[in-house]
Scaffold this motif. Sequence first.
Motif, PDB file in Angstrom:
ATOM      1  N   SER A   1       0.810  -1.221   0.000  1.00 18.34           N
ATOM      2  CA  SER A   1       0.000   0.000   0.000  1.00 18.34           C
ATOM      3  C   SER A   1       0.842   1.270   0.000  1.00 18.34           C
ATOM      4  CB  SER A   1      -0.962   0.006   1.194  1.00 18.34           C
ATOM      5  OG  SER A   1      -0.254   0.175   2.418  1.00 18.34           O
ATOM      6  N   ASN A   2       2.033   1.224   0.604  1.00 18.91           N
ATOM      7  CA  ASN A   2       2.861   2.427   0.630  1.00 18.91           C
ATOM      8  C   ASN A   2       4.154   2.270  -0.178  1.00 18.91           C
ATOM      9  OD1 ASN A   2       4.267   0.789   2.419  1.00 18.91           O
ATOM     10  ND2 ASN A   2       4.424   2.340   4.039  1.00 18.91           N
ATOM     11  N   GLY A   3       4.133   1.323  -1.102  1.00 15.54           N
ATOM     12  CA  GLY A   3       5.235   1.232  -2.050  1.00 15.54           C
ATOM     13  C   GLY A   3       6.448   0.503  -1.534  1.00 15.54           C
ATOM     14  N   CYS A   4       6.247  -0.685  -0.944  1.00 18.05           N
ATOM     15  CA  CYS A   4       7.393  -1.463  -0.489  1.00 18.05           C
ATOM     16  C   CYS A   4       8.253  -1.877  -1.680  1.00 18.05           C
ATOM     17  CB  CYS A   4       6.935  -2.699   0.283  1.00 18.05           C
ATOM     18  SG  CYS A   4       6.106  -3.959  -0.717  1.00 18.05           S
ATOM     19  N   MET A   5       9.500  -2.186  -1.408  1.00 14.88           N
ATOM     20  CA  MET A   5      10.368  -2.697  -2.465  1.00 14.88           C
ATOM     21  C   MET A   5       9.863  -4.055  -2.941  1.00 14.88           C
ATOM     22  SD  MET A   5      14.395  -1.953  -2.264  1.00 14.88           S
ATOM     23  CE  MET A   5      14.657  -2.707  -0.670  1.00 14.88           C
ATOM     24  N   GLN A   6      10.123  -4.318  -4.230  1.00 16.93           N
ATOM     25  CA  GLN A   6       9.838  -5.621  -4.803  1.00 16.93           C
ATOM     26  C   GLN A   6      11.112  -6.142  -5.460  1.00 16.93           C
ATOM     27  OE1 GLN A   6       5.957  -6.114  -6.741  1.00 16.93           O
ATOM     28  NE2 GLN A   6       5.542  -3.974  -6.278  1.00 16.93           N
ATOM     29  N   MET A   7      11.473  -7.358  -5.112  1.00 15.77           N
ATOM     30  CA  MET A   7      12.675  -7.993  -5.646  1.00 15.77           C
ATOM     31  C   MET A   7      12.310  -8.977  -6.751  1.00 15.77           C
ATOM     32  SD  MET A   7      15.123  -6.746  -3.681  1.00 15.77           S
ATOM     33  CE  MET A   7      15.320  -6.042  -2.038  1.00 15.77           C
ATOM     34  N   VAL A   8      13.260  -9.187  -7.653  1.00 14.12           N
ATOM     35  CA  VAL A   8      13.129 -10.227  -8.675  1.00 14.12           C
ATOM     36  C   VAL A   8      14.100 -11.345  -8.294  1.00 14.12           C
ATOM     37  CG1 VAL A   8      13.314 -10.797 -11.124  1.00 14.12           C
ATOM     38  CG2 VAL A   8      12.500  -8.523 -10.424  1.00 14.12           C
ATOM     39  N   PRO A   9      13.590 -12.430  -7.686  1.00 11.10           N
ATOM     40  CA  PRO A   9      14.474 -13.499  -7.219  1.00 11.10           C
ATOM     41  C   PRO A   9      15.354 -14.059  -8.337  1.00 11.10           C
ATOM     42  CG  PRO A   9      12.258 -13.803  -6.353  1.00 11.10           C
ATOM     43  CD  PRO A   9      12.176 -12.697  -7.357  1.00 11.10           C
ATOM     44  N   ARG A  10      16.600 -14.371  -7.995  1.00  9.00           N
ATOM     45  CA  ARG A  10      17.601 -14.987  -8.870  1.00  9.00           C
ATOM     46  C   ARG A  10      18.188 -14.011  -9.893  1.00  9.00           C
ATOM     47  NH1 ARG A  10      18.499 -20.058  -9.669  1.00  9.00           N
ATOM     48  NH2 ARG A  10      18.673 -19.755 -11.929  1.00  9.00           N
ATOM     49  N   SER A  11      17.668 -12.796  -9.978  1.00  7.30           N
ATOM     50  CA  SER A  11      18.111 -11.883 -11.045  1.00  7.30           C
ATOM     51  C   SER A  11      19.562 -11.454 -10.867  1.00  7.30           C
ATOM     52  CB  SER A  11      17.200 -10.658 -11.126  1.00  7.30           C
ATOM     53  OG  SER A  11      17.125  -9.970  -9.892  1.00  7.30           O
ATOM     54  N   HIS A  12      20.123 -11.620  -9.664  1.00 10.44           N
ATOM     55  CA  HIS A  12      21.541 -11.285  -9.470  1.00 10.44           C
ATOM     56  C   HIS A  12      22.447 -12.260 -10.217  1.00 10.44           C
ATOM     57  CE1 HIS A  12      20.959 -14.554  -6.710  1.00 10.44           C
ATOM     58  NE2 HIS A  12      22.193 -14.496  -6.220  1.00 10.44           N
ATOM     59  N   GLN A  13      21.856 -13.351 -10.720  1.00  5.56           N
ATOM     60  CA  GLN A  13      22.629 -14.334 -11.485  1.00  5.56           C
ATOM     61  C   GLN A  13      22.542 -14.091 -12.997  1.00  5.56           C
ATOM     62  OE1 GLN A  13      21.990 -18.439 -10.206  1.00  5.56           O
ATOM     63  NE2 GLN A  13      21.084 -17.721  -8.284  1.00  5.56           N
ATOM     64  N   TRP A  14      21.846 -13.031 -13.413  1.00  8.82           N
ATOM     65  CA  TRP A  14      21.609 -12.778 -14.841  1.00  8.82           C
ATOM     66  C   TRP A  14      22.633 -11.843 -15.465  1.00  8.82           C
ATOM     67  CZ3 TRP A  14      15.635 -11.519 -14.466  1.00  8.82           C
ATOM     68  CH2 TRP A  14      14.969 -12.668 -13.984  1.00  8.82           C
ATOM     69  N   GLY A  15      23.580 -11.362 -14.680  1.00 10.11           N
ATOM     70  CA  GLY A  15      24.521 -10.383 -15.200  1.00 10.11           C
ATOM     71  C   GLY A  15      23.895  -8.996 -15.248  1.00 10.11           C
ATOM     72  N   LEU A  16      24.633  -8.029 -15.792  1.00 14.40           N
ATOM     73  CA  LEU A  16      24.152  -6.654 -15.887  1.00 14.40           C
ATOM     74  C   LEU A  16      23.308  -6.485 -17.145  1.00 14.40           C
ATOM     75  CD1 LEU A  16      24.280  -3.833 -14.581  1.00 14.40           C
ATOM     76  CD2 LEU A  16      26.295  -3.372 -16.007  1.00 14.40           C
ATOM     77  N   LEU A  17      22.041  -6.130 -16.964  1.00 10.27           N
ATOM     78  CA  LEU A  17      21.114  -5.944 -18.080  1.00 10.27           C
ATOM     79  C   LEU A  17      20.995  -4.462 -18.436  1.00 10.27           C
ATOM     80  CD1 LEU A  17      18.227  -8.353 -16.962  1.00 10.27           C
ATOM     81  CD2 LEU A  17      20.306  -8.896 -18.228  1.00 10.27           C
ATOM     82  N   LYS A  18      20.579  -4.184 -19.653  1.00 10.64           N
ATOM     83  CA  LYS A  18      20.389  -2.796 -20.101  1.00 10.64           C
ATOM     84  C   LYS A  18      18.934  -2.406 -19.874  1.00 10.64           C
ATOM     85  CE  LYS A  18      24.047  -3.105 -23.586  1.00 10.64           C
ATOM     86  NZ  LYS A  18      24.383  -3.049 -25.038  1.00 10.64           N
ATOM     87  N   MET A  19      18.592  -2.162 -18.615  1.00 10.11           N
ATOM     88  CA  MET A  19      17.187  -1.899 -18.299  1.00 10.11           C
ATOM     89  C   MET A  19      16.980  -0.937 -17.145  1.00 10.11           C
ATOM     90  SD  MET A  19      17.492  -3.665 -15.321  1.00 10.11           S
ATOM     91  CE  MET A  19      15.815  -3.572 -14.730  1.00 10.11           C
ATOM     92  N   SER A  20      18.034  -0.488 -16.497  1.00  5.78           N
ATOM     93  CA  SER A  20      17.882   0.243 -15.244  1.00  5.78           C
ATOM     94  C   SER A  20      17.432   1.686 -15.451  1.00  5.78           C
ATOM     95  CB  SER A  20      19.200   0.229 -14.473  1.00  5.78           C
ATOM     96  OG  SER A  20      19.474  -1.051 -13.964  1.00  5.78           O
ATOM     97  N   ASP A  21      16.413   2.076 -14.678  1.00  6.57           N
ATOM     98  CA  ASP A  21      16.005   3.485 -14.626  1.00  6.57           C
ATOM     99  C   ASP A  21      15.258   3.702 -13.312  1.00  6.57           C
ATOM    100  OD1 ASP A  21      15.153   6.076 -14.886  1.00  6.57           O
ATOM    101  OD2 ASP A  21      14.430   5.852 -16.941  1.00  6.57           O
ATOM    102  N   PHE A  22      15.974   4.235 -12.331  1.00  3.65           N
ATOM    103  CA  PHE A  22      15.429   4.463 -10.998  1.00  3.65           C
ATOM    104  C   PHE A  22      14.161   5.308 -11.047  1.00  3.65           C
ATOM    105  CE2 PHE A  22      15.092   6.721  -6.975  1.00  3.65           C
ATOM    106  CZ  PHE A  22      15.471   5.792  -6.026  1.00  3.65           C
TER     107      PHE A  22
END
Length: 286
Positions: A161-182
């Motif tokens: 309801s107040n915008g908690c963080m959401q994680m993508v499990p296992r994604s730290h094993q995918w390498g650096l992707l071209k998708m980041s935009d805070f």
Amino acid sequence: MTTIHKQVNDACLPAREDVEFFDKNGYWVSPVIFSEEELAAIKDHQDRIYRGEFETGRAPVCNWLEGVDNPRALRKTDNSHWSDSVLRGVATDPTIGAIAGMLMHADTIRLWHDQLLYKPGRGPGRETANVGWHQDFSYWQCAKEPTLVTAWVAFTDVDLSNGCMQMVPRSHQWGLLKMSDFFEQNMEKQQADMDIPENEQFTTKPIIMKAGQVSFHHALTIHGSGANTTEEARRSMAVHLMTGETRYKQGTRGDGHFNAGFMKGRDGELFDGPEFPVLYGASANK
């Protein structure tokens, strides 16, 4: 004046199965580390930063200021620990350092930098704000390897309801992707455009926490958060940490990061010195 912890709270440290969970999934959530009394003092000192009241006389980086900046905006202040002793106590907390050391299998943990965060509530005249899907390491490529981890300290209870963080499990094993935009608000489009590895799935896990708990995620773990639809602000600090083996890599897009400036061109050398205090290891609290 409230003093933040000086010693490690062993009761908050991860068990072996918790470390294994982090290794597999790229995140883990601690028990409550900060008390209600400590959190009240922390939030008071957070507000002082926004009023431009810097106890040390040194301003943080990119601070949101009351009466100057948009009250509807997401507030992100870098290196509040430069400006205030209570906030420095959070950013250099020894229990957080010890947990990070265990999760990262590291002998030493140093502070990379802190980010004081404030997501406004939905009150009159206020916008809601997402934090787009991103990997922290995409902004930190002045570090040679992704030997970094973030400890996200909840100053208030957090849920969907107040915008908690959401994680993508296992994604730290995918390498650096071209998708980041805070600051991206269209998180659905981000996900649709994401080029994830074959045989992997983009699934999300909401990180629901009580005030005083701390979540940890690897620098390559994809994460973001939704809007704050409640009346109250969501308050937190992201304590970005690195292992003692983290080295500077000159000539990358990360050279624009203020931490790169502290290295004065020392390509390939360890990040060290007073700009990067030790939370965990032989020289901690010295």
